[in-house]
Design a protein around this motif. Structure first.
Motif, short mmCIF file in Angstrom:
data_model
loop_
_atom_site.label_atom_id
_atom_site.label_comp_id
_atom_site.label_asym_id
_atom_site.label_seq_id
_atom_site.Cartn_x
_atom_site.Cartn_y
_atom_site.Cartn_z
N THR B 53 -48.79 -21.29 9.45
CA THR B 53 -47.83 -22.06 10.23
C THR B 53 -48.38 -22.23 11.65
N ASP B 54 -48.41 -23.46 12.15
CA ASP B 54 -49.00 -23.70 13.46
C ASP B 54 -48.03 -23.39 14.59
N LYS B 247 -51.24 -31.70 11.69
CA LYS B 247 -52.36 -32.35 11.00
C LYS B 247 -53.68 -31.82 11.52
N SER B 248 -53.73 -31.56 12.82
CA SER B 248 -54.97 -31.06 13.40
C SER B 248 -54.65 -29.89 14.31
N LYS B 249 -55.50 -28.85 14.23
CA LYS B 249 -55.30 -27.68 15.10
C LYS B 249 -55.42 -28.08 16.56
N LEU B 250 -56.21 -29.13 16.80
CA LEU B 250 -56.46 -29.56 18.18
C LEU B 250 -55.17 -30.01 18.86
N THR B 252 -52.33 -28.52 18.58
CA THR B 252 -51.40 -27.39 18.69
C THR B 252 -50.80 -27.25 20.09
N PHE B 253 -51.68 -27.19 21.11
CA PHE B 253 -51.18 -26.91 22.45
C PHE B 253 -50.43 -28.09 23.05
N THR B 254 -50.91 -29.31 22.73
CA THR B 254 -50.22 -30.50 23.22
C THR B 254 -48.81 -30.54 22.65
N ARG B 257 -46.61 -27.86 24.15
CA ARG B 257 -46.13 -28.21 25.48
C ARG B 257 -45.05 -29.28 25.40
N ILE B 271 -46.80 -20.10 18.95
CA ILE B 271 -47.87 -19.99 17.97
C ILE B 271 -47.73 -18.60 17.37
N PRO B 272 -47.34 -18.48 16.09
CA PRO B 272 -46.95 -17.16 15.57
C PRO B 272 -48.01 -16.07 15.77
N GLY B 273 -49.28 -16.38 15.47
CA GLY B 273 -50.33 -15.36 15.60
C GLY B 273 -50.53 -14.90 17.03
N ALA B 274 -50.44 -15.84 17.98
CA ALA B 274 -50.62 -15.50 19.38
C ALA B 274 -49.46 -14.64 19.87
N GLN B 277 -49.72 -11.10 18.71
CA GLN B 277 -50.65 -10.30 19.51
C GLN B 277 -50.02 -9.85 20.82
#
Lengths: 203, 419
Positions: B53-54, B247-250, B252-254, B257, B271-274, B277
């Motif tokens: 999940t992104d 669709k693209s990991k790129l 994610t941050f856009t 935000r 972002i679940p993984g972040a 941590q």
């Protein structure tokens, strides 16, 4: 009759009130001196980085550069920031090249757009609608924004990132680094005392 | 060999104080292993719960809190997000898939999750492992429910059984949606995640069971039957959170935000993984504190052992003297007491291990049920063996203190003991 008019009047004023409340929204992002943010997204051979740092971290002041010294300082910082691979050192084995840089200074109002040098036509999601309470003029924190696009022959070799950034900008104390790729999502806190990230366990 | 037998028999003579010393060491070892187990167990079960999940979208709240309530069903949502905002985000060109999550009802202590069939397709755990059905299929009808494996197991449900959902999330509920029973359409395979402890129904079903409710209570004299509810507009007004795949990991941050700066409604995207941590960073301090405490408890137990051996030394002068008279050298006396300490520590460690495994086996289902924490009963890892070894060595070294004292005394005393 009069009752109705009053009711309508109340309704109208209420509606305008609600409308006004809707139109004015007050939201403000966090701004902490000494602390910046770096986002890294990796997909295929493309590595994309976004840097967001308070002006205080980069040049030591947050007002518009007015004196020649300040202007020179900003210009120098921009030159340094443009060279992403000098600030955020990736392993040579990954063989990354910088293909696009987009640098901007956000003065808490209209974004001053500095000089863009472009090797390809691709829009890396710049936010155009970024105007946070510019008109109130109370909160004037300058932020440096940079987006980088890199092409890496073997992105899986990015097992380390060294942040020479802290050497270049001694006012910067720490960076929150978020990384996403097809295989991992991670969040790291890098500081001037510990300027490295080890990704070998998770990539 | 003889010295070892002497040590054992000497301990046997003081069996009560020896047993208490062993017990103190055993309890400290159990505590240490228990703390370690909970620590690694929590980490593992958290890290394996969500994958692929992104972004997770919820109401504006702390990042960690959003992760906890949406995925781990720990705590509650501060706010819901409107269906309109969700549809808006789900329709973005960057979004590949999205799964809405609606929490708030329960069934006999298990959470009920309102979602779409896309959940069974896109929810991944443990390195992109998809959910699998052990029986049946995803819900299709309005009153179909898919059970997590633990729900089916503990409540003894089979395919086709009727399930009545209760309002609220408590273990004991006062208000039930008794007029609209559900039918079990599928049972999922065990995953070791909170999915096991969840009942899955469609979002429309969540709307349907609340159709005749106002202000969180059944509206008096105004009931809508199960069949009447089918004809209503069952588009939800709000959901608790949503899982987003891009669709693209790129992007994610856009996208993150854009959601965080969404003007019409205060939303958060994580972002679940972040976020996970960050949670470790936070918990790390508490974990260190726990480890320090259990190390101190072990040190206290060993100190207790030294004290108990030391106090017996005086009354054992005669024992030592007799041993010397039959030919034991002071070195033998030294060895005797060291072996005694070693034996006590070893017994303590062994008993501690036993207590740990008994406790683990006994409490594991309870911990699973009340905290959703799955602790596996498995063999010790290398680090734990090393620590146990270190405890043993520390015990022997601590035993040297009374041993050296006895050694000196036995040299000085010789055979002349004054009573």
């Amino acid at each position: 009759m009069t009752k109705n008019t009053i009711a309508i009047g109340v309704a109208i004023s209420l509606m305008t009130f609600i409308h006004a409340a809707e139109a004015e929204q007050r939201q403000l992002g966090a701004h902490e001196h000494g602390h910046g943010k770096l986002n890294i997204a990796i997909e295929g051979k493309r590595v994309q980085m976004e840097l967001e740092v308070p002006g205080a971290d980069i040049v030591g002041f947050e007002h518009m550069a007015t004196t020649p010294e300040e202007k020179a300082q900003v210009a120098q910082a921009e030159e340094q920031l443009k060279d992403a691979l000098k600030q955020f050192v990736l392993p040579a084995a990954a063989s990354c090249t910088l293909v696009k840089v987009d640098l901007g200074i956000d003065t808490g109002g209209d974004e001053e757009h500095v000089h863009e040098h472009e090797h390809e036509h691709e829009n890396i999601g710049r936010k155009g609608d970024h105007k946070e309470d510019a008109h109130e003029g109370e909160v004037r924190h300058t932020e440096f924004h940079a987006t980088y696009a890199l092409d890496c022959a073997s992105p899986e070799q990015i097992k380390m990132i060294h942040f020479a950034y802290f050497k270049s900008f001694p006012n910067a104390r720490s960076l929150s680094v978020n990384i996403v790729s097809e295989t991992q999502q991670g969040s790291y806190e890098v500081t001037a005392n510990k300027p490295d990230i080890d990704l070998s366990g998770s990539m | 060999m003889i010295v070892a037998r002497l040590a054992t028999q000497s301990l046997g003579n003081r069996s009560l104080s020896a047993a208490l010393t062993v017990l103190a060491i055993a309890l400290s070892v159990t505590l240490f292993l228990g703390v370690d187990k909970v620590r690694t167990g929590a980490r593992q079960s958290f890290a394996n719960t969500i994958s692929g999940t992104d972004l997770i979208v919820g109401a504006r709240t702390g990042e960690i809190q959003l992760l906890l309530y949406s995925i781990f069903r720990i705590g509650n949502a501060t706010n819901n997000i409107t269906w309109k905002s969700y549809s808006d985000i789900a329709a973005s060109p960057d979004v590949a898939w999205s799964v809405p999550l609606s929490l708030g009802d329960s069934h006999r202590g298990f959470r009920v999750l309102g979602t779409t069939p896309a959940f069974f397709e896109h929810y991944k755990y443990r390195r992109h492992k998809p959910l699998e059905f052990s029986q049946g299929a995803p819900f299709q009808g309005l009153y179909d429910v898919v059970l997590g494996s633990s729900v089916a197991e503990e409540l003894g449900y089979a395919l086709g059984d009727k399930v009545i959902i209760a309002h609220g999330t408590g273990r004991i509920s006062f208000i039930e949606h008794g007029d609209k029973p559900f039918r079990v359409s599928g049972i999922l395979k065990k995953t070791g995640t909170p999915v096991d402890r969840t009942l899955h129904v469609s979002l429309a079903a969540i709307e349907a069971i609340h159709a005749d409710w106002t202000n969180g209570m059944p509206a008096p004299g105004q009931t809508i039957s199960a069949d009447q509810a089918r004809n209503l507009d069952l588009t939800p007004k709000a959901i608790t959170a949503a899982l987003i795949g891009l669709k693209s990991k790129l992007a994610t941050f856009t996208m993150q935000r854009r959601i965080n700066e969404y003007r019409q409604e205060p939303l958060s995207a994580i972002i679940p993984g972040a976020t996970l941590q960050q949670l470790w960073g936070l918990i790390g301090t508490a974990e260190t504190a726990l480890s320090v405490v259990s190390a101190m408890v072990i040190a206290t137990a060993l100190l207790g052992m030294v004290t108990s051996i030391l106090t017996t030394l005086n009354e054992r002068r005669r024992e030592m003297a007799i041993l010397r008279s039959v030919g034991a050298t002071p070195v033998t006396i030294l060895g005797l007491l060291t072996i005694e300490a070693a034996l006590l520590t070893l017994l303590g460690i062994a008993l501690g291990l036993l207590l740990f495994y008994i406790g683990l086996a006994a409490f594991q289902p309870v911990i699973d049920r009340s905290y959703g924490l799955q602790l596996s009963v498995d063999t010790l890892d290398w680090d734990q063996w090393v620590t146990l070894g270190a405890i043993f060595v520390a015990g022997v070294l601590a035993g040297l203190i009374p041993a050296l004292r006895a050694y000196r005394l036995s040299v000085a005393d010789g055979m002349t003991v004054k009573t």
